[in-house]
Design an enzyme around this catalytic site. Structure first.
Site, PDB file in Angstrom:
ATOM      1  N   ASN A   8      -4.051  -1.008   0.921  1.00 33.52           N
ATOM      2  CA  ASN A   8      -2.465  -1.644   1.511  1.00 33.52           C
ATOM      3  C   ASN A   8      -3.091  -1.459   2.461  1.00 33.52           C
ATOM      4  O   ASN A   8      -2.708  -0.669   3.684  1.00 33.52           O
ATOM      5  CB  ASN A   8      -1.418  -1.283   0.862  1.00 33.52           C
ATOM      6  CG  ASN A   8      -0.632  -2.062   1.300  1.00 33.52           C
ATOM      7  OD1 ASN A   8      -0.242  -3.613   2.269  1.00 33.52           O
ATOM      8  ND2 ASN A   8       0.690  -1.226   1.546  1.00 33.52           N
ATOM      9  N   LYS A  10      -0.990  -3.463   5.088  1.00 30.87           N
ATOM     10  CA  LYS A  10       0.344  -2.756   5.600  1.00 30.87           C
ATOM     11  C   LYS A  10      -0.028  -4.481   6.808  1.00 30.87           C
ATOM     12  O   LYS A  10      -0.558  -5.567   6.808  1.00 30.87           O
ATOM     13  CB  LYS A  10       0.714  -2.355   6.159  1.00 30.87           C
ATOM     14  CG  LYS A  10       1.019  -0.918   4.766  1.00 30.87           C
ATOM     15  CD  LYS A  10       1.503   0.737   5.138  1.00 30.87           C
ATOM     16  CE  LYS A  10       1.753   1.170   3.766  1.00 30.87           C
ATOM     17  NZ  LYS A  10       2.461   2.516   3.950  1.00 30.87           N
ATOM     18  N   HIS A  99       7.335  -2.951  -2.465  1.00 30.78           N
ATOM     19  CA  HIS A  99       6.863  -2.094  -2.001  1.00 30.78           C
ATOM     20  C   HIS A  99       7.910  -1.552  -1.297  1.00 30.78           C
ATOM     21  O   HIS A  99       9.126  -1.606  -0.548  1.00 30.78           O
ATOM     22  CB  HIS A  99       5.418  -2.132  -1.027  1.00 30.78           C
ATOM     23  CG  HIS A  99       4.908  -0.719  -0.282  1.00 30.78           C
ATOM     24  ND1 HIS A  99       5.826  -0.035   0.754  1.00 30.78           N
ATOM     25  CD2 HIS A  99       4.249  -0.327  -0.500  1.00 30.78           C
ATOM     26  CE1 HIS A  99       4.749   0.599   0.980  1.00 30.78           C
ATOM     27  NE2 HIS A  99       3.848   0.487   0.512  1.00 30.78           N
ATOM     28  N   GLU A 176       4.996   5.548  -6.076  1.00 28.93           N
ATOM     29  CA  GLU A 176       4.506   5.983  -4.642  1.00 28.93           C
ATOM     30  C   GLU A 176       5.771   6.782  -3.963  1.00 28.93           C
ATOM     31  O   GLU A 176       6.894   6.449  -4.024  1.00 28.93           O
ATOM     32  CB  GLU A 176       3.917   4.560  -3.422  1.00 28.93           C
ATOM     33  CG  GLU A 176       3.371   4.202  -4.168  1.00 28.93           C
ATOM     34  CD  GLU A 176       2.660   3.144  -2.647  1.00 28.93           C
ATOM     35  OE1 GLU A 176       1.144   3.756  -2.545  1.00 28.93           O
ATOM     36  OE2 GLU A 176       3.338   1.872  -1.848  1.00 28.93           O
ATOM     37  N   GLY A 182       2.867   7.937   3.908  1.00 28.28           N
ATOM     38  CA  GLY A 182       2.162   8.148   5.911  1.00 28.28           C
ATOM     39  C   GLY A 182       2.721   9.360   6.332  1.00 28.28           C
ATOM     40  O   GLY A 182       2.510   9.520   7.610  1.00 28.28           O
ATOM     41  N   SER A 218      -0.504   9.407   1.344  1.00 29.24           N
ATOM     42  CA  SER A 218      -1.014   9.804   2.080  1.00 29.24           C
ATOM     43  C   SER A 218      -2.513  10.407   0.777  1.00 29.24           C
ATOM     44  O   SER A 218      -2.767  11.144   1.140  1.00 29.24           O
ATOM     45  CB  SER A 218      -0.505  10.958   2.434  1.00 29.24           C
ATOM     46  OG  SER A 218       1.182  11.220   2.932  1.00 29.24           O
ATOM     47  N   GLY A 239      -3.154   3.270   1.717  1.00 30.51           N
ATOM     48  CA  GLY A 239      -2.321   2.617   3.279  1.00 30.51           C
ATOM     49  C   GLY A 239      -2.711   3.213   4.400  1.00 30.51           C
ATOM     50  O   GLY A 239      -4.364   2.203   4.817  1.00 30.51           O
ATOM     51  N   GLY A 240      -2.751   4.037   5.177  1.00 34.88           N
ATOM     52  CA  GLY A 240      -3.402   4.308   6.061  1.00 34.88           C
ATOM     53  C   GLY A 240      -5.437   4.588   6.532  1.00 34.88           C
ATOM     54  O   GLY A 240      -5.797   4.073   7.156  1.00 34.88           O
TER      55      GLY A 240
HETATM   56  P1  13P Z   1      -0.333   5.567   3.161  1.00 37.14           P
HETATM   57  O1  13P Z   1      -1.550   6.093   1.981  1.00 37.14           O
HETATM   58  O2  13P Z   1      -0.603   5.484   4.708  1.00 37.14           O
HETATM   59  O3  13P Z   1       0.788   6.767   2.760  1.00 37.14           O
HETATM   60  O4  13P Z   1       0.422   4.917   2.477  1.00 37.14           O
HETATM   61  C1  13P Z   1       0.811   4.816   1.324  1.00 37.14           C
HETATM   62  C2  13P Z   1       1.340   3.121   0.426  1.00 37.14           C
HETATM   63  O5  13P Z   1       2.741   3.143   0.846  1.00 37.14           O
HETATM   64  C3  13P Z   1       0.144   2.556  -0.054  1.00 37.14           C
HETATM   65  O6  13P Z   1       0.812   1.209  -0.025  1.00 37.14           O
END
Ligand code: 13P
Length: 260
Positions: A8, A10, A99, A176, A182, A218, A239-240
């Site tokens: 993702n 984002k 989300h 999640e 994050g 994370s 995400g990150g």
């Molecule tokens: P992180 O992996 O940055 O914590 O984000 C998770 C997320 O929201 C994926 O949709």
């Protein structure tokens, strides 16, 4: 069963040039005999480039949202929105819906999310539905967290039974926990496992559904195995770590090794 790993992105990266570069670097992913389902979810503006580019690869494509209506003659008066039909036309396989960042910043309600889920599934667009509790709920304990997620699922999947075909491949749930997103502090894998087992039981009992359930929050190359080593955890929503191609590739590599 094939594990699923979703990138993702984002609201990243900040240019089409970087987006193409990031996607191109993923094409070298060694996915032994396609044992893992790899999905990339770029921002809408990059989506056509990525989805059309992914057509001849093993990588699938997801949108980060979708609207609940399709254009019709004289219709389509929903400024700024993107319909399930438009995404299908671009060979997009999945839509991420609900989300927590959209729930928080855009004010998406469970009722809106339910309409989006139904519209996407009706159009044959697969759904990655995100659920998860905030920190203040988790602090009250496991039972409170489970009740919170149950309530979200009941509302987000309301009337889903009436949909003609909801195969096990069409609906994916991503658990999640909001406090793990994050923050660099993922959920303990045993807690994630417990919640994911609970979600699977609920889906089987209430909807006669056997959907895949992923963990998100994370996730990185160091902790991915803690989650996916469990049979019940079908993969991760990242995400990150997904906008760092080396790190994302390492995550896929580790899962591949686990599968061997
Ligand atoms: P992180 O992996 O940055 O914590 O984000 C998770 C997320 O929201 C994926 O949709």
């Amino acid at each position: 069963m094939k594990k699923m790993i979703i990138a993702n992105w984002k609201m990243n990266p900040s240019s089409i040039k970087e987006a193409n570069k990031l996607f191109d670097s993923l094409l070298t992913i060694k996915n032994n005999d396609s044992k893992i389902e790899v999905v990339v979810a770029p921002p809408f503006v990059y989506l056509p480039f990525i989805s059309l580019g992914s057509e001849k690869t093993d990588i699938k494509c997801a949108s980060q949202d979708v609207f609940w209506e399709n254009p019709s003659v004289g219709g389509g008066a929903y400024t700024g929105e993107i319909s399930p039909k438009m995404l299908k036309d671009l060979y997009v396989d999945y839509a991420i819906i609900g989300h927590s960042e959209r729930r928080k910043y855009i004010g998406e309600t469970d009722e809106m999310i339910n309409r989006k889920v139904k519209a996407a599934l009706n159009e044959g667009l697969k759904v990655i539905l995100c659920v998860g509790e905030p920190l203040e709920v988790r602090k009250k304990g496991k039972k409170a967290a489970m009740d919170f997620v149950k309530n979200q699922l009941q509302k987000d999947l309301k009337d889903i039974k009436k949909l003609s075909v909801v195969g096990r491949r069409s609906l994916v749930i991503a658990y999640e926990p909001i406090w793990a997103i994050g923050t660099g502090v993922p959920a303990h894998s045993n807690d994630a496992l417990e919640m994911i087992k609970y979600i699977k039981q609920l889906l089987a009992k209430s909807y006669n559904l056997k959907a895949r359930v992923l963990y998100g929050g994370s996730v990185n190359s160091k902790n991915i195995i803690d989650f996916v080593k469990h049979n019940e955890i079908d993969g991760a929503l990242v995400g990150g770590a997904s906008i760092n191609s080396k790190e994302f590739k390492k995550i896929v590599e580790k899962i591949n090794k686990l599968n061997n």
